[in-house]
Design a protein around this motif. Structure first.
Motif, PDB file in Angstrom:
ATOM      1  N   GLY A 176      80.941  -2.930  46.922  1.00  0.00           N
ATOM      2  CA  GLY A 176      81.783  -3.681  48.133  1.00  0.00           C
ATOM      3  C   GLY A 176      83.118  -3.279  48.088  1.00  0.00           C
ATOM      4  N   MET A 177      83.649  -3.855  49.294  1.00  0.00           N
ATOM      5  CA  MET A 177      85.312  -3.523  49.502  1.00  0.00           C
ATOM      6  C   MET A 177      85.652  -4.559  50.523  1.00  0.00           C
ATOM      7  N   GLU A 178      86.766  -5.293  50.055  1.00  0.00           N
ATOM      8  CA  GLU A 178      87.433  -6.079  51.195  1.00  0.00           C
ATOM      9  C   GLU A 178      88.168  -5.244  52.073  1.00  0.00           C
ATOM     10  N   ILE A 179      87.985  -5.807  53.427  1.00  0.00           N
ATOM     11  CA  ILE A 179      88.844  -5.042  54.521  1.00  0.00           C
ATOM     12  C   ILE A 179      89.880  -5.947  54.945  1.00  0.00           C
ATOM     13  N   ARG A 180      91.255  -5.689  55.224  1.00  0.00           N
ATOM     14  CA  ARG A 180      92.137  -6.324  55.655  1.00  0.00           C
ATOM     15  C   ARG A 180      92.713  -5.556  56.961  1.00  0.00           C
ATOM     16  N   PRO A 181      93.277  -6.225  57.863  1.00  0.00           N
ATOM     17  CA  PRO A 181      93.625  -5.810  59.010  1.00  0.00           C
ATOM     18  C   PRO A 181      94.642  -5.025  58.873  1.00  0.00           C
ATOM     19  N   LEU A 182      94.858  -3.647  59.434  1.00  0.00           N
ATOM     20  CA  LEU A 182      95.956  -2.575  59.502  1.00  0.00           C
ATOM     21  C   LEU A 182      95.786  -1.754  58.238  1.00  0.00           C
ATOM     22  N   LYS A 183      94.850  -1.975  57.219  1.00  0.00           N
ATOM     23  CA  LYS A 183      94.678  -1.301  55.997  1.00  0.00           C
ATOM     24  C   LYS A 183      93.405  -0.480  56.253  1.00  0.00           C
ATOM     25  N   THR A 184      92.478  -0.672  56.848  1.00  0.00           N
ATOM     26  CA  THR A 184      91.150  -0.069  56.937  1.00  0.00           C
ATOM     27  C   THR A 184      91.019   1.300  56.405  1.00  0.00           C
ATOM     28  N   MET A 185      91.616   2.051  56.899  1.00  0.00           N
ATOM     29  CA  MET A 185      91.451   3.509  56.695  1.00  0.00           C
ATOM     30  C   MET A 185      91.865   3.665  55.102  1.00  0.00           C
ATOM     31  N   LYS A 186      92.779   3.016  54.422  1.00  0.00           N
ATOM     32  CA  LYS A 186      93.087   3.158  53.123  1.00  0.00           C
ATOM     33  C   LYS A 186      91.847   2.566  52.187  1.00  0.00           C
ATOM     34  N   SER A 203      74.070   3.620  53.279  1.00  0.00           N
ATOM     35  CA  SER A 203      74.120   2.649  54.412  1.00  0.00           C
ATOM     36  C   SER A 203      75.342   1.686  53.908  1.00  0.00           C
ATOM     37  N   ASP A 204      76.110   1.616  55.199  1.00  0.00           N
ATOM     38  CA  ASP A 204      77.119   0.559  55.348  1.00  0.00           C
ATOM     39  C   ASP A 204      76.906  -0.651  56.171  1.00  0.00           C
ATOM     40  N   THR A 205      77.221  -1.936  55.654  1.00  0.00           N
ATOM     41  CA  THR A 205      77.051  -3.051  56.328  1.00  0.00           C
ATOM     42  C   THR A 205      78.239  -3.749  56.188  1.00  0.00           C
ATOM     43  N   PRO A 206      78.803  -4.241  57.337  1.00  0.00           N
ATOM     44  CA  PRO A 206      80.094  -5.153  57.513  1.00  0.00           C
ATOM     45  C   PRO A 206      79.705  -6.573  56.979  1.00  0.00           C
ATOM     46  N   THR A 207      80.602  -7.225  56.426  1.00  0.00           N
ATOM     47  CA  THR A 207      80.357  -8.702  56.057  1.00  0.00           C
ATOM     48  C   THR A 207      81.447  -9.388  56.947  1.00  0.00           C
ATOM     49  N   THR A 208      81.005 -10.576  57.546  1.00  0.00           N
ATOM     50  CA  THR A 208      81.978 -11.361  58.403  1.00  0.00           C
ATOM     51  C   THR A 208      82.273 -12.553  57.902  1.00  0.00           C
ATOM     52  N   ASP A 209      83.376 -13.307  58.411  1.00  0.00           N
ATOM     53  CA  ASP A 209      83.698 -14.566  58.040  1.00  0.00           C
ATOM     54  C   ASP A 209      83.125 -15.648  59.102  1.00  0.00           C
ATOM     55  N   GLU A 237      84.594 -12.071  62.195  1.00  0.00           N
ATOM     56  CA  GLU A 237      85.623 -11.225  61.965  1.00  0.00           C
ATOM     57  C   GLU A 237      85.227 -10.415  60.863  1.00  0.00           C
ATOM     58  N   THR A 238      85.369  -9.021  60.888  1.00  0.00           N
ATOM     59  CA  THR A 238      84.699  -8.260  59.677  1.00  0.00           C
ATOM     60  C   THR A 238      85.680  -8.497  58.562  1.00  0.00           C
ATOM     61  N   ILE A 239      85.450  -8.851  57.296  1.00  0.00           N
ATOM     62  CA  ILE A 239      86.318  -9.092  56.405  1.00  0.00           C
ATOM     63  C   ILE A 239      85.831  -7.917  55.106  1.00  0.00           C
ATOM     64  N   GLY A 240      84.958  -7.587  55.213  1.00  0.00           N
ATOM     65  CA  GLY A 240      84.361  -6.736  54.091  1.00  0.00           C
ATOM     66  C   GLY A 240      83.353  -5.685  54.498  1.00  0.00           C
ATOM     67  N   LEU A 241      82.996  -4.743  53.664  1.00  0.00           N
ATOM     68  CA  LEU A 241      82.138  -3.580  53.737  1.00  0.00           C
ATOM     69  C   LEU A 241      81.343  -3.291  52.524  1.00  0.00           C
ATOM     70  N   VAL A 242      79.950  -3.381  52.713  1.00  0.00           N
ATOM     71  CA  VAL A 242      78.973  -3.350  51.789  1.00  0.00           C
ATOM     72  C   VAL A 242      78.411  -1.810  51.731  1.00  0.00           C
ATOM     73  N   ARG A 243      78.611  -1.106  50.926  1.00  0.00           N
ATOM     74  CA  ARG A 243      77.853   0.256  50.966  1.00  0.00           C
ATOM     75  C   ARG A 243      76.676   0.358  49.937  1.00  0.00           C
ATOM     76  N   VAL A 244      75.687   0.855  50.158  1.00  0.00           N
ATOM     77  CA  VAL A 244      74.464   0.844  49.302  1.00  0.00           C
ATOM     78  C   VAL A 244      74.053   2.474  49.343  1.00  0.00           C
TER      79      VAL A 244
END
Length: 66
Positions: free
Chosen positions: A9-19, A44-50, A54-61
């Motif tokens: 899992g990874m938290e996704i923040r605005p403007l830092k997604t590529m990193k 498989s990648d699945t976004p998590t939302t609030d 809004e997308t706030i994270g990504l889960v990769r399995v």
């Protein structure tokens, strides 16, 4: 032949997604290298939302053979 599944899992923040995606790729690559994974069967990648959608994270399995 045994199949296993690992979740990352990874938290996704605005403007830092590529990193953050590069860091997630690094986590997965380290796991594969350190655990002797012979073959990846599925990724498989699945976004998590609030609550606003809004997308706030990504889960990769990954499913793999040991």
């Amino acid at each position: 032949m045994a199949y296993k599944v690992k979740t990352f899992g990874m938290e996704i923040r605005p403007l830092k997604t590529m990193k953050e995606l590069a860091e997630l790729d690094g986590q997965v690559n380290r796991f594969v290298a350190e655990n002797g994974v012979k073959r990846i069967v599925s990724v498989s990648d699945t976004p998590t939302t609030d609550d606003t959608g809004e997308t706030i994270g990504l889960v990769r399995v990954i499913a793999y053979e040991e």
